[in-house]
Design a protein around this motif. Structure first.
Motif, PDB file in Angstrom:
ATOM      1  N   ALA A 194       0.836  -1.200   0.000  1.00 47.34           N
ATOM      2  CA  ALA A 194       0.000   0.000   0.000  1.00 47.34           C
ATOM      3  C   ALA A 194       0.871   1.250   0.000  1.00 47.34           C
ATOM      4  CB  ALA A 194      -0.929   0.000   1.218  1.00 47.34           C
ATOM      5  N   LEU A 195       1.980   1.201   0.725  1.00 43.74           N
ATOM      6  CA  LEU A 195       2.894   2.352   0.736  1.00 43.74           C
ATOM      7  C   LEU A 195       3.405   2.631  -0.675  1.00 43.74           C
ATOM      8  CD1 LEU A 195       4.657   4.483   2.175  1.00 43.74           C
ATOM      9  CD2 LEU A 195       6.355   2.682   2.558  1.00 43.74           C
ATOM     10  N   LEU A 196       3.811   1.587  -1.386  1.00 41.76           N
ATOM     11  CA  LEU A 196       4.349   1.783  -2.737  1.00 41.76           C
ATOM     12  C   LEU A 196       3.257   2.234  -3.700  1.00 41.76           C
ATOM     13  CD1 LEU A 196       6.885  -1.156  -3.005  1.00 41.76           C
ATOM     14  CD2 LEU A 196       7.330   1.257  -2.535  1.00 41.76           C
ATOM     15  N   ASP A 235      12.626  14.665  -0.663  1.00 41.19           N
ATOM     16  CA  ASP A 235      11.546  14.818  -1.643  1.00 41.19           C
ATOM     17  C   ASP A 235      10.211  15.056  -0.929  1.00 41.19           C
ATOM     18  OD1 ASP A 235      10.453  14.593  -4.409  1.00 41.19           O
ATOM     19  OD2 ASP A 235       9.395  12.898  -3.501  1.00 41.19           O
ATOM     20  N   GLY A 236       9.537  16.132  -1.295  1.00 42.07           N
ATOM     21  CA  GLY A 236       8.297  16.523  -0.614  1.00 42.07           C
ATOM     22  C   GLY A 236       7.177  15.526  -0.819  1.00 42.07           C
ATOM     23  N   THR A 237       7.048  15.015  -2.026  1.00 49.54           N
ATOM     24  CA  THR A 237       5.990  14.040  -2.297  1.00 49.54           C
ATOM     25  C   THR A 237       6.206  12.766  -1.489  1.00 49.54           C
ATOM     26  OG1 THR A 237       5.335  14.860  -4.446  1.00 49.54           O
ATOM     27  CG2 THR A 237       5.103  12.500  -4.104  1.00 49.54           C
ATOM     28  N   ALA A 238       7.444  12.297  -1.449  1.00 51.67           N
ATOM     29  CA  ALA A 238       7.739  11.085  -0.672  1.00 51.67           C
ATOM     30  C   ALA A 238       7.432  11.327   0.802  1.00 51.67           C
ATOM     31  CB  ALA A 238       9.202  10.676  -0.865  1.00 51.67           C
ATOM     32  N   ALA A 239       7.807  12.491   1.310  1.00 58.66           N
ATOM     33  CA  ALA A 239       7.558  12.809   2.724  1.00 58.66           C
ATOM     34  C   ALA A 239       6.065  12.825   3.018  1.00 58.66           C
ATOM     35  CB  ALA A 239       8.189  14.140   3.086  1.00 58.66           C
ATOM     36  N   SER A 240       5.307  13.416   2.112  1.00 55.86           N
ATOM     37  CA  SER A 240       3.863  13.524   2.316  1.00 55.86           C
ATOM     38  C   SER A 240       3.197  12.147   2.256  1.00 55.86           C
ATOM     39  CB  SER A 240       3.285  14.476   1.263  1.00 55.86           C
ATOM     40  OG  SER A 240       1.915  14.262   1.114  1.00 55.86           O
ATOM     41  N   TYR A 245       0.686   7.615   5.109  1.00 55.84           N
ATOM     42  CA  TYR A 245       0.795   6.175   5.366  1.00 55.84           C
ATOM     43  C   TYR A 245       0.932   5.895   6.856  1.00 55.84           C
ATOM     44  CZ  TYR A 245       3.066   1.608   5.718  1.00 55.84           C
ATOM     45  OH  TYR A 245       3.406   0.329   6.079  1.00 55.84           O
ATOM     46  N   LEU A 246       1.804   6.652   7.511  1.00 57.24           N
ATOM     47  CA  LEU A 246       2.033   6.423   8.939  1.00 57.24           C
ATOM     48  C   LEU A 246       0.795   6.746   9.769  1.00 57.24           C
ATOM     49  CD1 LEU A 246       5.716   7.697   9.378  1.00 57.24           C
ATOM     50  CD2 LEU A 246       4.885   5.330   9.325  1.00 57.24           C
ATOM     51  N   GLY A 247      -0.011   7.704   9.305  1.00 58.39           N
ATOM     52  CA  GLY A 247      -1.264   8.001  10.006  1.00 58.39           C
ATOM     53  C   GLY A 247      -2.184   6.794  10.017  1.00 58.39           C
ATOM     54  N   ASP A 248      -2.287   6.128   8.872  1.00 62.63           N
ATOM     55  CA  ASP A 248      -3.139   4.934   8.810  1.00 62.63           C
ATOM     56  C   ASP A 248      -2.549   3.775   9.614  1.00 62.63           C
ATOM     57  OD1 ASP A 248      -5.425   5.626   7.202  1.00 62.63           O
ATOM     58  OD2 ASP A 248      -4.038   5.862   5.531  1.00 62.63           O
ATOM     59  N   LEU A 249      -1.244   3.571   9.473  1.00 59.94           N
ATOM     60  CA  LEU A 249      -0.593   2.500  10.232  1.00 59.94           C
ATOM     61  C   LEU A 249      -0.758   2.752  11.732  1.00 59.94           C
ATOM     62  CD1 LEU A 249       1.196   0.000  10.517  1.00 59.94           C
ATOM     63  CD2 LEU A 249       3.192   1.442  10.073  1.00 59.94           C
ATOM     64  N   ALA A 250      -0.594   4.005  12.130  1.00 60.67           N
ATOM     65  CA  ALA A 250      -0.735   4.353  13.552  1.00 60.67           C
ATOM     66  C   ALA A 250      -2.150   4.078  14.042  1.00 60.67           C
ATOM     67  CB  ALA A 250      -0.373   5.817  13.783  1.00 60.67           C
ATOM     68  N   ALA A 251      -3.153   4.314  13.197  1.00 56.61           N
ATOM     69  CA  ALA A 251      -4.533   4.032  13.601  1.00 56.61           C
ATOM     70  C   ALA A 251      -4.673   2.553  13.959  1.00 56.61           C
ATOM     71  CB  ALA A 251      -5.508   4.413  12.484  1.00 56.61           C
ATOM     72  N   LEU A 282       5.370   7.208  14.704  1.00 57.10           N
ATOM     73  CA  LEU A 282       4.362   6.246  15.179  1.00 57.10           C
ATOM     74  C   LEU A 282       4.254   6.292  16.699  1.00 57.10           C
ATOM     75  CD1 LEU A 282       5.153   3.170  12.887  1.00 57.10           C
ATOM     76  CD2 LEU A 282       3.110   4.628  12.776  1.00 57.10           C
ATOM     77  N   ARG A 283       5.392   6.376  17.369  1.00 54.17           N
ATOM     78  CA  ARG A 283       5.367   6.444  18.835  1.00 54.17           C
ATOM     79  C   ARG A 283       4.674   7.713  19.307  1.00 54.17           C
ATOM     80  NH1 ARG A 283      11.392   4.533  19.428  1.00 54.17           N
ATOM     81  NH2 ARG A 283      11.126   2.289  19.797  1.00 54.17           N
ATOM     82  N   ARG A 284       4.893   8.819  18.612  1.00 58.49           N
ATOM     83  CA  ARG A 284       4.230  10.073  18.999  1.00 58.49           C
ATOM     84  C   ARG A 284       2.715   9.919  18.944  1.00 58.49           C
ATOM     85  NH1 ARG A 284       8.420  12.881  16.647  1.00 58.49           N
ATOM     86  NH2 ARG A 284       7.457  12.915  14.586  1.00 58.49           N
TER      87      ARG A 284
END
Lengths: 332, 332
Positions: A194-196, A235-240, A245-251, A282-284
């Motif tokens: 999903a990340l890719l 890279d801004g797009t990669a960061a975004s 992605y991390l928001g969903d994984l964190a959920a 993720l820890r945050r």
């Protein structure tokens, strides 16, 4: 005379591509490993003969005069542990295969079979990053989101071992269709695939993204390593993409924390090599969103340690525990 | 002589409004119940004195010459079962209250304390709709979505009993803000309060809805009973609200099924009186969406049986098990 013979325990991982085998001594030390192609198009009896031969060869290599004491087998799919039967495996295209009985006939020692994701979670909890904890949940980020749950030091897999499908919990009710038919499953948002997929969509929206040069203009060539190179290059797009992605994984991680309040949640899979980019954000979120705060009953988050060997460690821990060989409360 | 005295076991439910007490005999039969106001603004020692007095009075009423053998206490909030301490209860406004020690001093018998949602789940699994099952998950639909998890016949509550917060799992990542601070928690969509909130919003959009006359023009007066009267009377808005509500509730139920693959999922709370309107559509979604299908490892769905008494049954089951009084594998 028998007393002086070293005891050996084998862990087998019946993958769709490779049969992997690890040989362990009495103290749980991995002495050696081997892998042979599964060639799963063959009848299962042929595959299991090769597996048994690999086990015996490795036992011979690891220790002369050794006694093969027991074998634990991790297998993809639904496993009936009590009967040692693979009830159904999409990956191996097997149904109702009596793996335990077959291998016991070939190897002349006790064999126990369990699901491979459960084996990996048990392996991490006994010998890896979950060592010393009672309650451990492992989420493996790969093509899908695999999971294994260890509660009170024991695998929890539910009725017919059909549970522990944390990847197939909805986190976005009106979200994307998952391969399982539901909408918005964690797997559809938080797997490495999903990340890719999200990274490729991001590139398409941003022709100036550095990801284009990293994959030489071919989005299909983008892999995890190149994507994280893009993130590190600023890279801004990669960061975004990574942030969303991390928001969903964190959920998913916070959901696991609120349901199980385990001692530790472990993340596995190749992308966890990038743990410095994954764990701090993720820890945050975990600390902020966990129910009632993360101080009084702290849930730790870390990456798995044993990589592809986790299932071998876990399979051996499982067979040793179920044969009651170990003394220390059934744990290695 | 001592042998002929009947043994009694008390279950206490320390609610924010009422202290409820149930008296049970040796075979787990509920002999009698009582309730006194909590008056929680008082010091905890006063509250516990009243609770102890209620227990002793009820014991006397239920059986002459009876020995009070043990007391189980269900309490809202975070409970340290090993020490018998209510670590924190928002509902009682108590922190670090040594309930077990206090009551043991007053009652001169062993006392064990557990979280009330866990007590209810254990009660249902031992004496109610989950009787005979190993793995039972109870979701209680009220102001919030409470939950209790019984695995292998034993409560699973995680570290410091802070787990089993299934109501606080995100099912809509970009959804409504929950009281816990997260977005899209199951509780925000699937509690009985959420149903009424959605019904009131539906009425506001539909001035012709029959719900208006049922609540005499005052949306605040709409309660569960009136809402379901509207559904039964064929009101389109009520039906549509219920359908959407059940979709969200089902998402939570399927998540529980995929994670735990329990034998049965039970729904509790007042609205479960309407089970003929709730269970058939929920079962349809469960059967359709559960991972891998609901045939091979069937998860049942039903409503709880014991109502407000579930916690009393569970508290007694808990204290009896933890004192190892019972013989049958630690179960009543």
């Amino acid at each position: 005379m028998k007393q002086s013979q070293p005891r050996l325990y084998a862990g087998l991982d019946l993958g769709g591509t490779y049969l992997k085998c690890g040989m362990f001594d009495d103290r749980g030390v991995l002495l050696g490993k081997t892998a042979v192609p599964t060639k799963r198009e063959r009848p299962y009896s042929e595959v299991l003969k090769d597996a048994a031969a690999a086990v015996l060869r490795l036992a011979e290599e690891c220790a002369n005069n050794a006694t093969l004491t027991a074998v634990g087998v991790g297998a993809p799919g639904t496993v009936d542990g009590a009967r040692g039967v693979i009830v159904y495996s999409n990956n191996l295209a097997w149904a109702d295969v009596p793996v335990g009985e077959c291998l016991e006939g070939l190897l002349r020692c006790p064999v126990r079979v369990l699901n491979d994701a459960n084996a990996a979670a048990l392996g991490e909890s006994v010998c890896g990053a979950g060592r010393g904890y009672e309650n451990v949940v492992l989420l493996t980020l790969g093509t899908g989101v695999g999971s294994g749950i260890v509660l009170n030091g024991t695998i929890y897999a539910g009725k017919c071992s059909a549970g522990a499908e944390i990847g197939h919990t909805t986190v976005r009710r009106v979200g994307m269709r998952c391969t399982c038919g539901r909408r918005g499953c964690l797997e559809a948002y938080a797997s490495a695939s999903a990340l890719l997929r999200r990274a490729r969509a991001g590139m398409t929206r941003d022709p100036k993204s550095r990801l284009w040069s990293l994959c030489h203009g071919t989005p299909e060539a983008l892999d995890g390593k190149l994507f994280f190179e893009g993130v590190r290059a600023g890279d801004g797009t990669a960061a975004s993409v990574l942030k969303h992605y991390l928001g969903d994984l964190a959920a998913g991680i916070v959901n696991v924390a609120n349901v199980f309040r385990p001692d530790i949640i472990l993340l596995g899979g190749g992308i966890c090599a990038e743990k410095d980019l994954l764990l701090p954000p993720l820890r945050r979120i975990l600390d902020k969103e966990i129910f009632g705060g993360n101080r009084r009953a702290n849930v730790e988050l870390d990456v798995a340690e044993l990589g592809n060997d986790a299932g071998l460690y876990g399979a051996v821990a499982y067979v040793r525990t179920s044969l009651d060989i170990t003394k220390n409360g059934g744990r290695l």
